[in-house]
Design a protein around this motif. Sequence first.
Motif, short mmCIF file in Angstrom:
data_model
loop_
_atom_site.label_atom_id
_atom_site.label_comp_id
_atom_site.label_asym_id
_atom_site.label_seq_id
_atom_site.Cartn_x
_atom_site.Cartn_y
_atom_site.Cartn_z
N THR A 194 0.86 -1.18 0.00
CA THR A 194 0.00 0.00 0.00
C THR A 194 0.89 1.23 0.00
OG1 THR A 194 -0.07 0.40 2.37
CG2 THR A 194 -1.62 -1.23 1.49
N LYS A 195 0.27 2.37 -0.22
CA LYS A 195 1.03 3.61 -0.25
C LYS A 195 1.38 4.12 1.14
CE LYS A 195 0.91 5.50 -4.66
NZ LYS A 195 0.83 6.77 -5.36
N LEU A 196 0.91 3.40 2.17
CA LEU A 196 1.28 3.81 3.52
C LEU A 196 2.46 3.02 4.04
CD1 LEU A 196 -2.21 4.31 5.20
CD2 LEU A 196 -0.57 6.06 4.55
N ASP A 197 2.97 2.09 3.22
CA ASP A 197 4.07 1.24 3.69
C ASP A 197 5.30 2.06 4.08
OD1 ASP A 197 2.36 -0.76 3.13
OD2 ASP A 197 3.45 -1.58 1.42
N ASP A 198 5.49 3.20 3.42
CA ASP A 198 6.70 3.99 3.72
C ASP A 198 6.72 4.53 5.14
OD1 ASP A 198 4.56 5.65 2.99
OD2 ASP A 198 5.90 7.32 2.59
N ILE A 199 5.56 4.63 5.78
CA ILE A 199 5.56 5.13 7.16
C ILE A 199 5.29 4.00 8.15
CG2 ILE A 199 4.92 7.52 6.65
CD1 ILE A 199 2.02 6.73 7.33
N ALA A 200 5.22 2.76 7.65
CA ALA A 200 4.85 1.66 8.53
C ALA A 200 6.04 1.19 9.37
CB ALA A 200 4.30 0.51 7.72
N THR A 201 5.76 0.91 10.63
CA THR A 201 6.76 0.30 11.50
C THR A 201 6.97 -1.14 11.04
OG1 THR A 201 5.68 1.56 13.23
CG2 THR A 201 7.38 -0.02 13.92
N ALA A 202 5.86 -1.81 10.77
CA ALA A 202 5.93 -3.18 10.27
C ALA A 202 4.76 -3.42 9.34
CB ALA A 202 5.89 -4.17 11.43
N THR A 203 4.98 -4.26 8.35
CA THR A 203 3.87 -4.63 7.47
C THR A 203 3.69 -6.14 7.56
OG1 THR A 203 5.36 -4.90 5.60
CG2 THR A 203 4.28 -2.76 5.84
N TYR A 204 2.51 -6.59 7.18
CA TYR A 204 2.20 -8.01 7.21
C TYR A 204 1.40 -8.29 5.96
CZ TYR A 204 -0.03 -12.36 8.88
OH TYR A 204 -0.48 -13.64 9.02
N ARG A 205 1.92 -9.16 5.09
CA ARG A 205 1.26 -9.36 3.80
C ARG A 205 0.64 -10.75 3.79
NH1 ARG A 205 3.14 -4.38 2.11
NH2 ARG A 205 1.57 -3.69 3.57
N GLN A 206 -0.67 -10.77 3.94
CA GLN A 206 -1.36 -12.05 3.95
C GLN A 206 -2.76 -11.91 3.39
OE1 GLN A 206 -1.27 -15.10 4.10
NE2 GLN A 206 0.87 -15.47 4.64
N VAL A 207 -3.40 -13.02 3.16
CA VAL A 207 -4.78 -12.99 2.68
C VAL A 207 -5.68 -12.56 3.84
CG1 VAL A 207 -4.39 -14.74 0.93
CG2 VAL A 207 -5.08 -15.42 3.22
N PRO A 208 -6.90 -12.09 3.55
CA PRO A 208 -7.75 -11.52 4.60
C PRO A 208 -7.91 -12.41 5.83
CG PRO A 208 -8.72 -11.14 2.46
CD PRO A 208 -7.50 -11.95 2.22
N GLN A 209 -8.13 -13.72 5.62
CA GLN A 209 -8.41 -14.54 6.80
C GLN A 209 -7.20 -14.62 7.73
OE1 GLN A 209 -9.02 -17.53 3.77
NE2 GLN A 209 -8.39 -19.09 5.23
N ASN A 210 -5.98 -14.59 7.17
CA ASN A 210 -4.80 -14.60 8.02
C ASN A 210 -4.61 -13.27 8.75
OD1 ASN A 210 -4.39 -17.17 7.19
ND2 ASN A 210 -2.27 -16.85 6.47
N ILE A 211 -4.98 -12.18 8.08
CA ILE A 211 -4.91 -10.88 8.76
C ILE A 211 -5.88 -10.88 9.94
CG2 ILE A 211 -5.28 -8.40 8.50
CD1 ILE A 211 -4.54 -8.75 5.52
N ALA A 212 -7.06 -11.46 9.72
CA ALA A 212 -8.04 -11.55 10.80
C ALA A 212 -7.48 -12.40 11.94
CB ALA A 212 -9.34 -12.17 10.27
N ARG A 213 -6.80 -13.47 11.58
CA ARG A 213 -6.20 -14.32 12.61
C ARG A 213 -5.16 -13.55 13.41
NH1 ARG A 213 -5.82 -19.68 12.64
NH2 ARG A 213 -3.55 -19.66 12.66
N LEU A 214 -4.35 -12.77 12.71
CA LEU A 214 -3.33 -12.00 13.42
C LEU A 214 -4.00 -10.98 14.35
CD1 LEU A 214 -0.12 -11.85 13.35
CD2 LEU A 214 -0.54 -9.62 12.37
N ALA A 215 -5.08 -10.36 13.86
CA ALA A 215 -5.80 -9.41 14.70
C ALA A 215 -6.31 -10.11 15.97
CB ALA A 215 -6.97 -8.81 13.93
#
Lengths: 171, 898
Positions: free
Chosen positions: B439-460
């Motif tokens: 995304t265009k906000l990656d440049d200010i991100a402390t950390a990014t996580y690139r996964q499919v929606p269900q894995n992002i939900a799991r991380l949340a």
Amino acid sequence: MFSILRSIWLTLLHTFSKRFTIQYPEEKPKLPARWRGRIVLTRDPDGTERCVACNLCAAACPADCISLQATQDEHGRRYPAFFRINFSRCIFCGFCEDACPTYAIQLTPDFELAEYDRQNLVFEKEDLLIDGPGKYHDYNFYRVSGLAIEGKDKGEAEHEDPPIDIHDLRA
Amino acid sequence: MVKINIDGKDYEVEPKDNLLQTLLSLKIDVPYFCWHPAMGSVGSCRQCAVKKYADEKDTKGRIVMSCMEPVVDGMRISVDDPEVKQFRANLIELTMTDHPHDCPVCDEGGECHLQDVTLMSGHNYRRYEYNKRTHKNQYLGPFINHEMNRCIACYRCVRFYRDYAGGRDFNVFASRNRVYFGRYEDGVLQNEFSGNLVEVCPTGVFTDKIFKEHYTRKWDLTTAPTICQNCSLGCNIIAGERYGTIRRITSRYNEKVNGYFICDRGRFGYEYVNSDLRLREPLRRGQASGQLEEVDQKTVFNYFEKLFKKNARFLGIGSPRASLEANHALQMMVGKDNFFAGVNEVDQRLTLKALQILRESPAEVPSLRETENADVVVVLGEDVTNTAPMLALSLRQASRKRPLELPEKMHIPTWNERAVDELLQDERGPFFVLTPTETKLDDIATATYRQVPQNIARLAQAVAHYIDPEAPEVSALTDSEKALAKQIGDELLNAKQPLIVSGTSLQDETLLEGAANIAIALKKRQKTPWIFLTLPEANSAGLALLDEKNLNMAFEKALSEKYDALIVLENDLYRRLETDKVDKLLDAFEHIIVLHYLQNPTTDKANLIVPVGPFTETDGTMVNNEGRAQRYFQVFYPGDTIKESWRWLGQIMAKGNLQKERTLNNLDDFIDALIQDYPQLSAVKDAAPDASFRIAGQKIPRQSHRYSGRTSMQAHINVSEPKPPEDPDTPMSFTMEGYQGPQPGAVLSRYWYPGWNSVQALNKFQIEVGGGLHDGKPGERVLDLSAKEGMSYFTQIPEPFAAQENNFLGVPLYHIFGSEELSIHTKGVAELTPKPYILLNEADTEGLGDQVKVQINDRTVELELRKTTVLPKGAAGLPVGLPDMGAIKFPVWIKISG
């Protein structure tokens, strides 16, 4: 009694004074060049349209009888797509000429604007545009202005230096 | 409060701002260029000079730049001192030595801050006899015109573009009077907020290219305050009309929502209202020809009367793009049971879930602008730059919130931008971006996580569990996921004001549940987080509040029960459901009636088309993603066949005596009816002043006092001027007649104040600079918060994603230009819209050519293959909403062949 006779005498004397009334329309009045009559749109000395569609005449018009739409050619030269004056509303105040930054709109000594149909008093650009520069022979807005148009690039207007090359380190 | 003395007069002021801002808040005219309320002070233009005296005995004083001066108690200054006035006049004269004498052909002319300040300081004749330096212009894309010669080197553009909006492809080059603002080479500006350069630039270096195509001076525009329709944020905008077409959109200040700026889709994506596809007359399908033929209004009413006489059953489909009033009018007409929200099952379920979380989770809901004050941000799934662009701009500011504690500690005021910048450099606060691809906000991100929606939900969920062990536990996490969950959890617990951002764009409910669980967990640890959820469309929230049913249900009902007529409200069903389903639905009806403003595949199937106005020609209320009801106002009168949907429906109802003893004539009647049926929406009435609002007994004019051409505009049609149209719905008049004093903030449609023709006149309408508007109304929240904190943990945790052989999980991708339905009718937007494509991880592309055949939901399309290393293996990115992509039902597994 005396005053009546005096009045008759004075009136009689006036028959010998110089006439101000002229026999219009057989005889045409001589009007100065700056008489405020029918409005025209003039051309640059090189024959192109002078109006740059800045809208200042319309803004200055107290009768709000000027309307126009700006457009530009592919080189960026701006001109009116349409330019309309409703002479049935015009009060010939000359504010538009005053406001015009390019001498495009000018008032002429033509006052003969009578029409049987009011609708005929609505003049479009084709009706307003004349072939010459009118009262101002030399002025050409685009030669002075910094805007680039066809045949005049950046830095080629009056009092302009050639464009800066910002990659040039020696300057 | 401290006391300061200005030109011999005492004032009580708050010592929080710099002196310039304080003076402007006191409504004292001080010229300035480089200072901007959103971007702070840099002291570069030297225009805001004032005299500062040491004490009462000091008569000499010294000249200081007011924007760089803090306000202190007992301060004595002079703005009117002759010496300081001369100083400002000299400076403006120097600034103007290279100005190119092109105001008549400059789009900024008449609303130019440079003109205003030049006039204010008294300079009027160029005494400098030497040549002007010139620059070449650059091509900056379809939206922005570049005219570098007009530049006065205030540095506002580069400060906005790079420092505020995070753009990288624009900079300042060279030095001294050769200084140049532009790109390294010609090309399209890459930042999504580039349109704001037009407003930020104090002169005409950057102007609106779309506006240029149908240019009109500011004073000639008929303007009205309205609301952007291009995403769910509901940014406030001003739309301007001349000769019957909309000429431009500019940002409208709202201290709660968008602040000073808007995104490029909002600014430029309006051309559909001027499109050739507009439906301007009623159309009926001729019985003989089978074609749509133009008919008059009476035919429309007759059509309905006939249906009413037959006691026809109507099925109504609403729209998330239509106003509350329009949707409710249709609901009144067809009955609650026969009215269906015009969105598919997934969208509706997600919207309802989001609203439930806003209402019931313990998190507070900030407004868009308030999100700038969050110090820790977690973005769950949402590519905000493309789905809700202005949110990305706000979040970028939030990323500076934590670092800004440092200058505060060192007693450097935060408005002192240069000093703060030097101190902070690229320092950013904790900012986590969890999305499927970059995304265009990656440049200010402390950390990014690139996964499919269900894995992002799991991380949340894992973050929630880390914060509060009572939250459901997530099994089978990798070590790096565990570490990231811990890092995010720690930062959230450490935050002063944590913010969780998520939304509906990934079409995955579990993401929203994950966001809610984090909020609940934080609340259990005595933190009150903020939650900000984006929704699919401008009035998705409003529509869901009116009706919880959806299009799939309408489909079922239409096929199982006998209906005679279908009424579709401002909606293209082919974007909501798969083509064959919509065909089947439409086939079930003898009469298909569509109320719309633009021709689309749905209107092509209609038997009767009722022409309604788009947002610029109608009034109504929208509810944005935070539940804020905001009114938008009609800009101009489009003629008597184009009406608001609610007005058409009201008049149609009257023919069938369906009004149920209600008078339904103007907007206020419809709002009253709405509130009568939905008492929980009573705040809608307070969102803006009603039609009876007057100032000094007068309406508020939509035209400026210097509106030109009144007696000439229509003269070619008829030399006698027509009677001006009346507006029964709003407190505004369509003409220049009415109260020409400063407009009240609630219906503010142009920034103009004597001496201030540019947008900078806004300072005069704010109670204090950067604060609320005089007599303003930033909308009203309508969400019922009585069940707040009643939410307990969502316990369903999705299975971890497992890549399948030859089968890819579709992940929706969005484009600011292209994914939105109507903005694409703007030429420039269409130009920047990508061709339909499919995005795959490089590792998955073996043996595939540049063009691949993709099987989505039982249909096969040929798409361009794009490769990335970021998207997880086994997933396939599908751009949503692009022309030719068709409606896709998520979640979807797709098959790809060479």
